[in-house]
Scaffold this motif. Structure first.
Motif, PDB file in Angstrom:
ATOM      1  N   ARG A   1      -2.421   5.524  -3.098  1.00  7.63           N
ATOM      2  CA  ARG A   1      -2.904   6.969  -3.356  1.00  7.63           C
ATOM      3  C   ARG A   1      -1.846   8.086  -3.429  1.00  7.63           C
ATOM      4  NH1 ARG A   1      -5.455   9.275   2.589  1.00  7.63           N
ATOM      5  NH2 ARG A   1      -7.038  10.664   1.648  1.00  7.63           N
TER       6      ARG A   1
ATOM      7  N   ASP B   1      -5.463   0.498 -10.237  1.00  4.25           N
ATOM      8  CA  ASP B   1      -4.910   0.523  -8.944  1.00  4.25           C
ATOM      9  C   ASP B   1      -4.541   1.942  -8.136  1.00  4.25           C
ATOM     10  OD1 ASP B   1      -4.752  -2.812  -9.148  1.00  4.25           O
ATOM     11  OD2 ASP B   1      -3.662  -2.327 -10.608  1.00  4.25           O
TER      12      ASP B   1
ATOM     13  N   THR C   1      -6.029   6.102  -7.078  1.00  4.20           N
ATOM     14  CA  THR C   1      -6.459   6.998  -7.289  1.00  4.20           C
ATOM     15  C   THR C   1      -5.294   8.527  -6.773  1.00  4.20           C
ATOM     16  OG1 THR C   1      -6.096   6.624  -4.668  1.00  4.20           O
ATOM     17  CG2 THR C   1      -8.068   5.668  -5.831  1.00  4.20           C
TER      18      THR C   1
ATOM     19  N   ARG D   1       0.870  -1.038  -0.112  1.00  5.79           N
ATOM     20  CA  ARG D   1      -0.167   0.365  -0.216  1.00  5.79           C
ATOM     21  C   ARG D   1       0.938   0.815  -0.112  1.00  5.79           C
ATOM     22  NH1 ARG D   1      -4.759   1.966   1.320  1.00  5.79           N
ATOM     23  NH2 ARG D   1      -5.099   3.540   2.155  1.00  5.79           N
TER      24      ARG D   1
ATOM     25  N   HIS E   1      -2.034  -1.259  -4.400  1.00  2.00           N
ATOM     26  CA  HIS E   1      -2.776   0.158  -3.961  1.00  2.00           C
ATOM     27  C   HIS E   1      -1.854   1.082  -3.921  1.00  2.00           C
ATOM     28  CE1 HIS E   1      -6.223   2.744  -4.805  1.00  2.00           C
ATOM     29  NE2 HIS E   1      -6.021   3.340  -3.616  1.00  2.00           N
TER      30      HIS E   1
ATOM     31  N   VAL F   1       2.669   1.402  -9.921  1.00  2.00           N
ATOM     32  CA  VAL F   1       1.787   0.077 -10.185  1.00  2.00           C
ATOM     33  C   VAL F   1       2.111  -0.500 -10.545  1.00  2.00           C
ATOM     34  CG1 VAL F   1      -0.868  -0.638 -11.405  1.00  2.00           C
ATOM     35  CG2 VAL F   1      -0.146   2.004  -9.867  1.00  2.00           C
TER      36      VAL F   1
END
Length: 222
Positions: free
Chosen positions: A111, A133, A135, A87, A109, A103
């Protein structure tokens, strides 16, 4: 007239040459080089600068921001030591190129926080399928309100800061890593902080980097 297959072939050859040039400049992390070969830089560069996308130079973006030079991005990503499923928090989306590389390197993921809304919108458009994958949000990643007490396995600050924000150190999971450019009296240097358990992270200073300074606060454009 060249067809799609010819264009794709030239693109693959160009990407391979781009990666070879980075290797000759000292980039040795094979995972990072593979990701850079698989994620072309051109679509993330401003249209009028795409002819320069395969050069190892920073490219200007809107609002005084920059697209980091490939060798600098590679050094930071290598220090991050990405692990599959990690993460990731990225501070400073910029063009979205490094987001796409994160990614491709196997992040569970990403952020990504960008202080300028127009850059965030453009990055979302460029990322396309990579957004499955990742945001991209408009937020001040250098301020404590940007991450709402979340914790991450990897944190990447895409720029130079005079000091590492304490809230980002707190947000680092045990076994996690934070990578940034740290401004000193002698310029900007690569800094890696690795956390072993809940103890304070251990700091490792790396080579000098050509990175622009990160600015706190949200940009006043929409």
């Amino acid at each position: 007239m060249a067809g799609p297959e010819d264009e794709a072939g030239r693109s693959r050859i160009g990407n391979a040459a781009f990666v070879l040039a980075l290797r000759e400049r000292g980039v040795r992390d094979t995972a990072v080089l593979r990701a850079m070969e698989q994620v072309p830089r051109e679509p993330f560069a401003p249209p009028h600068l795409r002819d320069h996308a395969r050069r190892d130079i920073a490219l200007p973006l809107a609002h005084g921001q920059t697209m980091t030079a490939p060798s600098v991005a590679a050094a930071m990503l290598g220090a991050l030591d990405m692990q599959a499923g990690a993460r990731v928090l990225e501070v400073g989306t910029g063009s979205g190129y490094v987001t796409a590389l994160l990614v491709r390197l196997g992040a569970g993921h990403v952020r990504s926080l960008e202080r300028y809304a127009p850059l965030a919108r453009a990055a979302r458009d460029r990322l396309g399928p990579h957004l499955n994958d990742a945001t991209v949000e408009v937020a001040d990643g250098l301020g404590p309100g940007g991450i709402e007490r979340q914790r991450f396995d990897r944190i990447l600050i895409n720029g130079g800061v005079p000091a590492l924000p304490p809230h980002l150190l707190t947000a680092l999971n045990p076994g996690g890593r934070l990578v940034a450019g740290l401004w000193t009296g002698r310029g900007c240097r690569l800094v890696t902080l690795a956390r072993d358990g809940e103890a304070p992270p251990a700091r490792l200073d790396g080579p000098a980097l050509r990175l622009g300074p990160m600015t706190p606060g949200r940009g006043r454009v929409s």
